[in-house]
Design a protein around this motif. Structure first.
Motif, PDB file in Angstrom:
ATOM      1  N   THR A 594       0.877  -0.792  -0.312  1.00 27.40           N
ATOM      2  CA  THR A 594       0.430  -0.275  -0.514  1.00 27.40           C
ATOM      3  C   THR A 594       0.395   1.362  -0.467  1.00 27.40           C
ATOM      4  N   ASP A 595       0.219   2.797  -0.165  1.00 27.06           N
ATOM      5  CA  ASP A 595       0.711   3.113  -0.485  1.00 27.06           C
ATOM      6  C   ASP A 595       1.379   4.046   1.315  1.00 27.06           C
ATOM      7  N   MET A 598       4.291   1.456   1.541  1.00 27.98           N
ATOM      8  CA  MET A 598       5.745   1.817   0.358  1.00 27.98           C
ATOM      9  C   MET A 598       6.442   2.253   1.119  1.00 27.98           C
ATOM     10  N   GLY A 599       5.367   3.655   1.478  1.00 29.37           N
ATOM     11  CA  GLY A 599       6.812   4.638   2.786  1.00 29.37           C
ATOM     12  C   GLY A 599       6.995   4.619   3.463  1.00 29.37           C
ATOM     13  N   ARG A 602      10.482   3.303   1.840  1.00 24.94           N
ATOM     14  CA  ARG A 602      11.487   4.280   1.157  1.00 24.94           C
ATOM     15  C   ARG A 602      12.256   5.022   2.308  1.00 24.94           C
TER      16      ARG A 602
END
Length: 836
Positions: A594-595, A598-599, A602
């Motif tokens: 999911t976003d 993914m955050g 990162r």
């Protein structure tokens, strides 16, 4: 009685004044001429020095390994880039690279203007045939220049490297700075090339630009090979005119320029008049006071003192063979004897001091070269060249022992009769005896008719000196110098000096070996850390090894330095170390993230950089790890850097990481093919990736060849002998890695376990002495034999995994593959030995 004495004194005074006037006139004229000659010689020497500087620049530039590498590939554009970089360092006006016909293929600098295909050097290029640099005056276009050139021979062809400096007023002013006078240079056609005048001296400027008759006459004399002399009178002053030819050493075409010097003489004339008047006055008083004592002083004191003074002057000029002979039995005779004793002592001390200074200078030069490089061949070459210079001989070599079999091999040779001496020549050489006995050896020819046959077998030297290279572990080699001059003799002092050099070399070799071992230890530690990171995710095992291989191949295409290549490889192994700080449910999630997830993912470059920052790596690794996910268009993370703001190594690592990820299988997709991944890289070039790095990566991928993509299915035409060689190579490589990590006891236990497994005879293998042996073959059943190899390798991995863990077993397998040739790695991929 007084009157005759007074009359004689007056006559003597008048005569002395007249003589002084005549002498002073001659002395001042002589001084002016000698001063002009000294200035002329100094200026020509400085112009010659400029040509030497250019020749040395050519020599240094031609020895740059990057230039040799690009020329060997015929990559003239890359060579031009290297020349541009080197031109900025030497600050030449232009650097040209010419092909074998003398045509320009690459040029840097704004002046003189040349274009590709021009032949600017003309006859100078045709005469430049040797690899030694040469220099000349040459007119390129409408500009006069000093050009130095050297022939470069590579596997791709012959090139000529040329460094050009404009022969203009700026150069002449630079070379005449501090000299009193005005100067001008003319070419063979009488054209004014350059001039350097004293500030505000309009007379000399006008005399040079439209040559005045004295200048023209002096130029004509210089053109005829003579020294042109004359004088120039003007309303603002008088000048002494001198002209001479200027030629450059090592000029194959003997080009000439003509130097004209103007030196003002009006101040000297005024000084001469004042001096003459003063001399006349002093002569009158001297004659009146000293006429009675002059004869006695001249006879008893002056002559011996002048003799001593002349001897002292000759000693001051460096002639220590001077002897003063004064008769009599007085104090001056004793002084002369003391003077002669002092001369003998000075001669002996000067010879000894000169020798010491030369030795110290050589040792200093060698010490500098020892600390300037970690490349063993480069270090040995520099040391050997320095040794040949100090002993003034032309041949020499350095031989080292192989640590495995103890054999002696020539590592560096200069002036030998053969480029690569064979084993027979080495075994019968002086160096072999010296390395075996651990003692120096001098060979000086006897001078008889058989002396010519008594030579060193490696270099053919008639006189030679060899000393051992000794360390705490024993003799590791020898350094030998010699000459083919049968009259040359080596002495005990030479043995001492060369032994000192050998001690420095032995220490430097030890330091280099220590550095290499430390670097290997760094790399082993980094690989272990990478294996630990890869072990968290089954699907990314071996990811760091693949990224490292692709990164190194790309860096090789880009021509990175050895330090950059090492830093790139280290960063490739550690680029995902930050994933240690990512939760396993995110890292091991089988589907797409999911976003929010993914955050979190990162963050791993920042985590990795923070982990590595406290570690005292000798290479800048943390910035590469931090920024390897930045995009060329600035849309990457974590800092949003754009274009050249992204470190070069991080850009390389980003492309290699993306390619390896695209071609690897994931829980939610199959890996792409090589062609698909390359097409995706090219599509994203200019947005996500640096286009130049993508091109270099694709070229590096071609160099790697097969074996770096997904395993292919075994081929039916696989040769059994080749398959067995690959299988044994992989097994032996894994056993060797396991032995180095676990030690001999664990290796022995593993060998016993594997032999117990093979004992029933179902699999035709056994392990002996750390090597896997094939006991028998399956004949015409290659598929059955391949299946047996897979089972044996699987069993070996399971046995190793019990003591070292799965991640290290993967590391052992990757190391074993890296030790194979490209063809064998390709065969291993077709065999798919890890399929079981």
């Amino acid at each position: 009685m007084v009157l005759p004495l007074v009359g004689v004194a007056c006559v003597v005074g008048i005569a002395a004044t007249l003589v002084a006037v005549a002498l002073m006139s001659g002395l001042t004229d002589q001084w002016v001429a000698s001063r002009a000659e000294a200035i002329d010689l100094s200026t020509r020497a400085r112009l010659t020095e400029a040509s030497r500087d250019l020749r040395e620049s050519v020599r240094l530039m031609s020895q740059d390994p990057r230039l040799e590498d690009w020329l060997g590939r015929s990559d003239e554009a890359a060579a031009a880039s290297v020349l541009t970089e080197m031109n900025r360092a030497i600050r030449a006006d232009s650097v040209l690279l010419l092909d074998r016909d003398g045509s320009v293929v690459a040029a840097t600098g704004a002046a003189p203007a040349v274009a590709a295909g021009d032949r600017p050097l003309g006859a100078f290029f045709d005469a430049t045939t040797t690899p030694e640099p040469s220099a000349t005056f040459v007119r390129i276009g409408d500009r006069d220049t000093i050009a130095a050139a050297r022939v470069l021979r590579s596997t791709a062809g012959t090139y000529t490297l040329c460094v050009v400096r404009l022969l203009d007023s700026e150069l002449l002013g630079e070379r005449t700075r501090g000299s009193a006078g005005s100067f001008a240079l003319y070419d063979d056609d009488g054209r004014l090339v350059a001039m350097a005048n004293e500030p505000g001296d309009a007379v000399s400027e006008a005399a040079f630009e439209a040559p005045a008759p004295p200048v023209s006459q002096a130029l004509a004399a210089a053109a005829a090979g003579e020294v042109g002399l004359g004088s120039l009178e003007s309303t603002s002053g008088a000048y002494h005119v001198r002209s001479s030819q200027v030629t450059l050493p090592s000029d194959p075409v003997a080009s000439r320029r003509y130097l004209v010097t103007l030196m003002r003489t009006d101040v000297i004339d005024a000084t001469r008049v004042a001096t003459i008047r003063l001399i006349a006055l002093l002569s009158i008083f001297a004659v009146l006071l000293l006429w009675g004592l002059g004869a006695w002083i001249a006879r008893s004191v002056s002559t011996p003192l002048l003799t001593l003074s002349e001897g002292a002057r000759r000693i001051a000029d460096g002639d220590f063979t001077t002897k003063v002979r004064i008769g009599g039995a007085n104090e001056i005779h004793a002084l002369a004897e003391s003077f002669n004793s002092m001369t003998d002592s000075l001669r002996d001390r000067t010879e000894s001091l000169t020798r010491k200074v030369l030795e110290l200078a050589t040792l200093y030069e060698i010490s500098r070269s020892l600390g300037a490089t970690l490349d063993l061949d480069e270090l040995l070459r520099g040391v050997l060249d320095s040794a040949l210079r100090i002993f003034e001989v032309e041949t020499g070599y350095i031989s080292l022992r192989d640590r495995n079999d103890g054999s002696l091999a020539v590592r560096i040779v200069t002036g030998g009769g053969q480029l690569e001496p064979d084993d027979r020549a080495v075994r019968s050489s002086m160096a072999e005896w010296v390395a075996r006995e651990g003692r120096p050896l001098i060979f000086n020819p006897s001078g008889d008719a058989h002396a010519a046959s008594q030579v060193d077998t490696v270099t053919g030297a008639s006189a030679a000196l060899s000393v051992p290279l000794s360390t705490n572990e024993g003799v590791i080699g020898a350094i030998t110098v010699g000459t083919r001059d049968a009259s040359f003799r080596f002495s005990a002092d030479d043995v001492r000096l060369l032994s000192t050099v050998a001690n420095h070399v032995a220490i430097a070799i030890g330091n280099i070996e220590l550095f290499v071992s430390l670097q290997d230890a760094y790399l082993a530690t980094v690989r272990a850390l990478a294996a630990a990171v890869d072990a968290k995710d089954t699907y990314t095992r071996g990811h760091s090894d693949g990224v490292a291989a692709y990164s190194v191949a790309t860096g090789s295409v880009l021509g990175l330095s050895p330090e950059q290549m090492t830093a790139l490889e280290m960063a490739a192994y550690l680029h995902d170390i930050g994933k240690i700080g990512v939760r396993e449910e995110i890292l091991l999630k089988p589907g797409r993230l999911t976003d929010a997830e993914m955050g979190q993912m990162r963050h791993h470059p920042l985590i990795g950089a923070n982990i590595l920052r406290p570690v005292a790596f000798p290479w800048p690794i943390a910035p590469v790890v931090r920024h390897h996910h930045e995009h060329w268009d600035g849309r990457g993370y974590p800092a949003g850097l754009k274009g050249e703001e992204i470190p070069l190594l991080a850009r390389v690592l980003g492309v290699a990481d993306a390619y390896e990820a695209m071609t690897s299988d994931r829980p939610y997709r199959r890996g792409r093919s090589r062609d698909e991944a390359v097409a995706e890289l090219r599509r994203c070039a200019g947005t996500q990736f640096d286009p130049r790095i993508v091109d270099a990566f694709v070229a590096g991928l071609e160099r790697l060849g097969p074996g770096h993509e997904q395993p292919a299915e075994p081929s039916a035409d696989l040769m059994p002998e080749e398959a067995r060689a690959v299988f044994v190579g992989i097994a032996d490589g894994m056993l060797d890695s396991y032995r180095r990590l676990g030690g001999p006891r664990l290796a022995a236990n593993l060998e016993a376990e594997m032999n117990a497994y093979f004992e029933p005879g179902d699999l035709p293998f056994r392990v002996a002495g750390g090597h896997l042996v094939i006991a028998f073959e399956y004949g015409d059943e290659p598929e059955r034999e391949l299946e047996a190899m897979r089972h044996a390798l699987k069993r070996l991995m399971l046995a190793m995994e019990g003591t070292s863990g799965h991640s290290l077993v993967d590391h052992f397998y990757a190391e074993a593959l890296s030790g194979l040739s490209d063809r064998m790695r390709s065969t291993a991929a077709r065999m798919d030995l890890r399929v079981v």
